[in-house]
Design an enzyme around this catalytic site. Structure first.
Site, PDB file in Angstrom:
ATOM      1  N   THR A 141       0.201   0.711 -16.210  1.00  0.00           N
ATOM      2  CA  THR A 141       0.438   2.028 -16.165  1.00  0.00           C
ATOM      3  C   THR A 141       1.109   2.574 -16.642  1.00  0.00           C
ATOM      4  O   THR A 141       2.555   2.237 -16.000  1.00  0.00           O
ATOM      5  CB  THR A 141      -0.114   2.455 -13.883  1.00  0.00           C
TER       6      THR A 141
ATOM      7  N   PHE B 184      -8.360  -0.798 -13.919  1.00  0.00           N
ATOM      8  CA  PHE B 184      -8.530  -0.001 -12.810  1.00  0.00           C
ATOM      9  C   PHE B 184      -8.969  -0.840 -11.538  1.00  0.00           C
ATOM     10  O   PHE B 184     -10.538  -0.189 -11.104  1.00  0.00           O
ATOM     11  CB  PHE B 184      -9.829   1.283 -13.338  1.00  0.00           C
TER      12      PHE B 184
ATOM     13  N   CYS C 113       0.632   0.772  -5.818  1.00  0.00           N
ATOM     14  CA  CYS C 113       0.335   1.580  -7.064  1.00  0.00           C
ATOM     15  C   CYS C 113      -0.177   2.867  -6.894  1.00  0.00           C
ATOM     16  O   CYS C 113       0.453   3.575  -7.543  1.00  0.00           O
ATOM     17  CB  CYS C 113      -1.149   1.439  -7.063  1.00  0.00           C
TER      18      CYS C 113
HETATM   19  C1  UDX Z   1      -5.730   1.701  -6.963  1.00  0.00           C
HETATM   20  C2  UDX Z   1      -6.942   1.927  -7.346  1.00  0.00           C
HETATM   21  O1  UDX Z   1      -7.903   2.159  -6.390  1.00  0.00           O
HETATM   22  C3  UDX Z   1      -6.707   1.461  -8.263  1.00  0.00           C
HETATM   23  O2  UDX Z   1      -8.411   2.073  -9.414  1.00  0.00           O
HETATM   24  C4  UDX Z   1      -6.341   1.535  -9.765  1.00  0.00           C
HETATM   25  O3  UDX Z   1      -5.972   0.944 -10.333  1.00  0.00           O
HETATM   26  C5  UDX Z   1      -4.814   0.413  -8.824  1.00  0.00           C
HETATM   27  O4  UDX Z   1      -4.590   1.572  -7.715  1.00  0.00           O
HETATM   28  P1  UDX Z   1      -5.118  -1.013  -4.893  1.00  0.00           P
HETATM   29  O5  UDX Z   1      -3.638   0.067  -4.939  1.00  0.00           O
HETATM   30  O6  UDX Z   1      -5.584  -2.229  -5.122  1.00  0.00           O
HETATM   31  O7  UDX Z   1      -6.172   0.319  -5.944  1.00  0.00           O
HETATM   32  O8  UDX Z   1      -5.736   0.594  -3.671  1.00  0.00           O
HETATM   33  P2  UDX Z   1      -6.990   0.921  -3.281  1.00  0.00           P
HETATM   34  O9  UDX Z   1      -8.249   0.312  -2.712  1.00  0.00           O
HETATM   35  O10 UDX Z   1      -7.403   2.577  -4.184  1.00  0.00           O
HETATM   36  O11 UDX Z   1      -6.153   2.354  -2.262  1.00  0.00           O
HETATM   37  C6  UDX Z   1      -5.228   2.314  -2.020  1.00  0.00           C
HETATM   38  C7  UDX Z   1      -4.831   2.476  -0.136  1.00  0.00           C
HETATM   39  O12 UDX Z   1      -5.263   4.087  -0.074  1.00  0.00           O
HETATM   40  C8  UDX Z   1      -4.507   2.409   0.435  1.00  0.00           C
HETATM   41  O13 UDX Z   1      -3.265   1.551   1.353  1.00  0.00           O
HETATM   42  C9  UDX Z   1      -6.183   2.439   1.229  1.00  0.00           C
HETATM   43  O14 UDX Z   1      -5.505   2.010   2.863  1.00  0.00           O
HETATM   44  C10 UDX Z   1      -5.800   3.787   1.277  1.00  0.00           C
HETATM   45  N1  UDX Z   1      -6.939   4.422   1.724  1.00  0.00           N
HETATM   46  C11 UDX Z   1      -8.260   4.123   0.925  1.00  0.00           C
HETATM   47  C12 UDX Z   1      -6.484   5.229   2.179  1.00  0.00           C
HETATM   48  O15 UDX Z   1      -5.936   5.586   3.839  1.00  0.00           O
HETATM   49  N2  UDX Z   1      -8.535   6.115   2.288  1.00  0.00           N
HETATM   50  C13 UDX Z   1      -9.299   5.368   1.958  1.00  0.00           C
HETATM   51  O16 UDX Z   1     -10.312   6.660   2.016  1.00  0.00           O
HETATM   52  C14 UDX Z   1      -8.812   4.957   0.626  1.00  0.00           C
END
Ligand code: UDX
Length: 449
Positions: free
Chosen positions: A111, A142, A268
Site C-alpha cells: 500500500t 484487499f 493497515c
Molecule cells: C484491512 C482491510 O479490510 C483490507 O481490505 C486491507 O487490505 C488491509 O486492511 P485488516 O487490517 O486485516 O484488513 O483488518 P479488518 O478486518 O479490516 O479490521 C481492521 C480493524 O477494524 C480491526 O481492529 C477490527 O477489529 C476493526 N473493526 C472492523 C471494528 O472495530 N469494527 C468493525 O465493524 C470492523
C-alpha cells in the site's frame, strides 16, 4: 501479504520464487515452517511446495533474474509524521535495476500513496546501468488478515493500474486462473459457490493507488462513525446494535464495518489513515473528516478506561483478566492492537494482568514479559476482579460465563467488542459494561452510563 500472494499465485499454477532481506525467514520457509498464523496458508504452501511451484531464496539477485514479473510486497510503515516510509520500495527498486538482466514488469502490491508508481518508474530508470526497460504497474491488495487466502482466491475486485496495454494483458493472464476459478480451493470442501467472476478493473497507476487508500480510509470512517453512534446511544438510552443493524439494511450503507467497540487496529487501517491524511495535506486538500475518524478511534481506549475505572475504582493490585491480545480474531498480529494499549495502561496503574489469546501470546510476551499468560481463558479468569474482553475470538464468544463467574473473585465483565448480550449477562448476575448499550451495575440494575 507477500507470502499469501506468493502462495495463491503458485496455487493458480504460476512458478513463484520468493526473496526477503530477512534470511531467517527464508530459512524457516525452506524448512517448511510458516512464520505467521493465517488460515489456509499452510495448506496451500504445502501443496505448492509439493508441486514444485514455490521456492525461497535469500539471494535477491537470483529471484530478480529468474522472474518475468516482480511483485513488490515490502512494508510501508508510518514515519513519526504519519507519512508512509517508502525506503523499502526504493531499496527494492535499486536491487531490481542493478540485478535484472532482462526487461521486467514490476508491480507494486504494497500500500503506497498515489504517485509512488511514477516515482518507482523513475527510480528504476535512474538506477539502471545497462539500459534495461522496466514497466511498472500497481495492483493493490484487499486482503484482510485472518481471511487473506480466501480474499485472494475469491476477490470482490481485482484492480490493476497500468500505463500500457501489454502490462494490463500480462496481469490479466496472471489472474486468469483466479477469475476462472482454476485452482484447488482450500476454503471450500466441494466446488466454490457459484457466482460471476470478480470485476477486473484496469485503471491508471495513480487511480489504483488511490483506490486502495480510499477504500481502507472509508472503512475506517465507517467504524468511527459507528463508534460515535455508540457513544450517542449510551447517552440517549438507545442500543447501538439495534441502530447499526437497521442502518446496515439500507444497501446504500451496508451492514459491515459498523461494529462499535475498541476501534480499529492492525498494521493497515491506522497507518493507511495517517498516510492518507498526510498525502491529502501535501497536495492542499482538506480531509478533516478523516482526521476526525482518527481522533475518534484514538479516544476509544479512553472511553473503555472510563468504564474500567468507574467499575473498579482503584486498579493497583487488582487481578485483571484480559481476553484477547491480537488486533482482531483469527490472527496472531498484535501490531497497533487496542488490547496492547489496554494492557499497558493496566500495568502502568499497577494491576496484575492475566492475559489469554489463541495465537498472539508469544508475540505479546516479548513486549510485556511481566504479564501472566494463559492459553486457557478460564485460567486467566481464576480469581479475577474483572474480565476485559479485547478481541472477538470464537473461543471467547462461546465462553461459559456461568463457569467463569464461579472462578472469578468478582463477576465483572467489561466488553470492548460488544460480544455478549446484556440480557444474558444480567441473567448470570454479572456487572456488565459494553459500548452503546445498557450497562449493568453491581446490583444488576440497568443504567445509561
Ligand atoms: C484491512 C482491510 O479490510 C483490507 O481490505 C486491507 O487490505 C488491509 O486492511 P485488516 O487490517 O486485516 O484488513 O483488518 P479488518 O478486518 O479490516 O479490521 C481492521 C480493524 O477494524 C480491526 O481492529 C477490527 O477489529 C476493526 N473493526 C472492523 C471494528 O472495530 N469494527 C468493525 O465493524 C470492523
Amino acid at each position: 501479504m507477500g507470502l499469501v500472494t506468493a502462495a495463491c499465485l503458485a496455487e493458480a499454477g504460476h512458478q513463484v520464487i520468493c526473496t526477503d532481506i530477512d534470511s531467517h525467514r527464508i530459512a524457516s520457509l525452506n524448512a517448511g515452517v510458516v512464520p505467521i498464523y493465517e488460515r489456509n496458508l499452510d495448506t496451500i504452501l504445502a501443496s505448492a511446495r509439493k508441486a514444485g511451484r514455490i521456492s525461497y531464496t535469500p539471494d535477491a539477485a537470483e529471484a530478480i533474474r529468474a522472474a518475468e514479473v516482480i511483485f513488490i510486497c515490502v512494508g510501508t510503515p508510518p514515519k513519526d509524521s504519519g507519512e508512509a516510509d517508502l525506503s523499502a520500495i526504493d531499496h527494492v527498486a535499486r536491487q531490481i535495476a542493478k540485478e535484472a538482466q532482462s526487461s521486467k514488469l514490476v508491480i507494486e502490491k504494497s500500500t503506497v500513496p498515489a504517485r509512488t508508481g511514477l516515482e518507482l518508474q523513475r527510480a528504476l530508470g535512474a538506477y539502471s546501468r545497462n539500459g534495461i526497460k522496466f514497466r511498472v504497474a500497481s495492483n493493490p491488495e484487499f486482503l484482510r488478515e485472518g481471511t487473506a487466502v480466501s480474499d485472494f482466491l475469491h476477490p470482490d475486485r481485482i484492480v490493476v493500474g497500468v500505463e500500457d496495454e501489454s502490462s494490463a494483458r500480462q496481469l490479466r493472464e496472471i489472474y486468469a486462473p483466479i477469475l476462472e476459478r482454476r485452482f484447488h480451493c482450500p476454503i471450500h470442501d466441494g466446488p466454490c459457490p457459484p457466482g460471476p467472476p470478480a470485476p477486473f478493473l484496469v485503471t491508471t497507476i495513480n487511480s489504483a493507488e488511490l483506490i486502495k487508500h480510499a477504500s481502507n480510509s472509508f472503512l475506517a470512517l465507517k467504524i468511527s462513525y459507528a463508534n460515535v453512534i455508540a457513544d450517542l446511544s449510551e447517552q440517549l438510552g438507545a442500543n447501538v446494535d439495534e441502530v447499526t443493524h437497521a442502518m446496515g439494511l439500507d444497501p446504500r450503507i451496508g451492514g459491515q464495518f459498523l461494529k462499535a467497540g475498541l476501534g480499529f487496529g492492525g498494521f493497515c487501517f491506522p497507518k493507511d489513515v495517517q498516510a492518507f491524511i498526510h498525502l491529502s495535506a501535501s497536495v492542499g486538500v482538506d480531509f478533516s473528516i478523516l482526521k476526525a475518524a482518527e481522533t475518534v478511534n484514538k479516544q476509544r481506549i479512553d472511553r473503555f478506561f472510563e468504564k474500567v475505572r468507574k467499575a473498579l475504582w482503584v486498579l493497583k493490585g487488582k487481578h485483571i483478566a484480559v481476553l484477547g491480545l491480537a488486533f482482531k480474531a483469527n490472527t496472531d498480529d498484535i501490531r497497533f492492537a487496542p488490547a496492547l494499549e489496554v494492557v499497558k495502561r493496566l500495568l502502568d496503574d499497577g494491576a496484575q494482568v492475566h492475559a489469554s489469546d489463541q495465537e498472539a501470546i508469544d508475540r505479546a510476551k516479548t513486549l510485556f514479559p511481566q504479564v501472566h499468560y494463559h492459553e486457557d481463558p478460564y485460567e486467566a479468569l481464576k480469581g479475577a476482579d474483572a474480565a476485559l474482553l479485547c478481541t472477538e475470538w470464537d473461543i471467547f464468544r462461546t465462553l461459559d460465563w456461568a463457569r467463569a463467574g464461579k472462578l472469578m473473585a468478582r463477576k465483572l465483565l467489561i466488553d470492548g467488542r460488544n460480544l455478549y448480550s446484556p440480557a444474558l449477562m444480567r441473567e448470570l448476575g454479572f456487572e456488565y459494561y459494553s459500548f452503546g448499550r445498557e450497562n449493568l451495575r453491581s446490583e444488576g440494575s440497568a443504567s445509561k452510563s
